[in-house]
Design an enzyme around this catalytic site. Structure first.
Site, PDB file in Angstrom:
ATOM      1  CB  ILE A 126      -0.995   0.039   1.192  1.00 53.50           C
ATOM      2  CG1 ILE A 126      -0.271   0.145   2.535  1.00 53.50           C
ATOM      3  CG2 ILE A 126      -1.938  -1.138   1.168  1.00 53.50           C
ATOM      4  CD1 ILE A 126      -1.191   0.630   3.660  1.00 53.50           C
ATOM      5  CG  ASP A 127       3.917   1.757   2.889  1.00 54.53           C
ATOM      6  OD1 ASP A 127       2.731   1.909   3.240  1.00 54.53           O
ATOM      7  OD2 ASP A 127       4.829   1.477   3.678  1.00 54.53           O
TER       8      ASP A 127
END
Ligand code: F6P
Length: 343
Positions: A126-127
């Site tokens: 998700i980063d």
């Protein structure tokens, strides 16, 4: 050929879409697909695996999490661990491994490929900080969730004449903070790439309240952001098997400093794992599906040591070693767009 797919590291919306796509394309290519349980842990002794069929992976496209389970197990941190993984890959008669993960899981994949294993990678986090691809799946969902939260924080901040600091995920890179901050109309965005200058932050907020006739502000901060001269704010000093501490608390720290320096009532909110849970956006479902189909194709073409990657609008194969050599952080030109709206 018999192959296996595994998911490692933090979970991420879209993992099930990749698994489904590897199985569906794999079956078309005549591959027999196994699922390894809980990342690299499932290839240590005793190996944990299940057969993945079209039936077993039906109805999972829209589901968050991973049907295979995940872990932050690093076989290279255990005495003889990597050798045990190699031995199990051979004894299970696996012709290839499809490893779905971020910098840590794919870092292990890179090393195992160096030990002669036939491995392909799929980028997940998700980063969005994996260097070898324009985007990772899961990022769009996290940004959507964070943007919705910022919208909600706006109405309560405005009603109460408050500053609200919203802490989002982003260990090494401020992609979620920058995207959701721009999309949500944040008044200040703080990211790991730039040390926080708290005086500047307070200046922005004070100027805004003074000259724009408003009494509220929204600050978005990535969990990995550091106060000028200081280190990361941690929940605990305990390291995981890849040497990472648990981050958290920078939002509250910033909120206290803002209230002290400006006199404006300030609150903080931590979004945490809400950003990682639940159903993927349509964009992430499509990206994850394209990555999964490409990974199965890479196996059939024997493109070992490579990772599926988004370049522009094309899915291509890039060397795993190159993709995991460094992180993709927020560049100055992109952040300059966000800065136009500060204060
Ligand atoms: O790697 C993605 C990430 O979401 C980071 O932003 C965060 O620091 C970390 O995972 C937290 O994961 P966990 O609490 O599951 O260890």
């Amino acid at each position: 050929m018999k192959i296996a797919v595994l998911t490692g590291g933090g979970d991420c919306p879209g993992l099930n879409a990749v698994i489904r796509a590897v199985v569906r394309r794999g079956e078309q290519l005549g591959l027999e697909v196994m699922g390894i349980r809980e990342g690299w842990r499932g290839l240590l002794d005793p190996p944990q695996h299940d057969r993945l069929t079209r039936e077993a992976t039906s109805g999972i496209l829209h589901l968050g999490g991973t049907i295979l389970g995940t872990s932050r197990t690093n076989p290279f941190k255990k005495e003889g661990g990597a050798e045990q993984v190699v031995k199990n890959i051979k004894s299970l008669n696996l012709g290839a491994i499809v490893a779905i993960g971020g910098e840590d899981t794919l870092g292990v994949a890179t090393k195992l490929h160096g030990m002669g294993m036939s491995i392909v990678g799929v980028p997940k986090t998700i980063d969005n900080d994996l260097y070898g691809t324009d985007l990772t799946f899961g990022f769009d969902t996290a940004v959507q969730i964070a943007t919705e939260a910022i919208d909600r924080l706006h109405s309560t901040a405005e009603s109460h004449n408050r500053v609200i600091v919203c802490e989002v995920m982003g260990r090494h890179a401020g992609w979620i903070a920058t995207y959701s901050g721009i999309a949500g109309g944040a008044d200040v965005i703080l990211i790991p790439e730039r040390p926080i200058d708290i005086d500047r932050v307070c200046e922005h907020i004070t100027r805004r309240h003074k000259f724009r006739d408003v009494n509220f502000s929204i600050v978005v901060v990535a969990e990995g952001a550091k106060l000028g001269g200081g280190g990361e704010t941690k929940v605990s000093e305990k390291l995981d098997e890849f040497g990472h501490v648990r981050l958290g608390g920078i939002g509250q720290q910033i909120a206290e400093l803002i209230e002290k320096q400006t006199g404006f009532e300030t609150r903080s909110t931590v979004l945490g794992h809400i950003q990682r849970g639940g159903t993927p956006t349509a964009f992430d479902r499509v990206l994850a599906t394209r990555f999964g189909v490409h990974a199965a194709d890479m196996v059939s073409r024997k493109e070992w040591g490579k990772m599926a990657s988004l370049r522009g609008n094309q899915i291509v194969s890039v060397p795993l070693a190159e993709a995991t050599a460094k992180l993709k952080t927020v560049d100055d030109a992109f952040f300059a767009v966000a800065e136009v709206f500060f204060g």
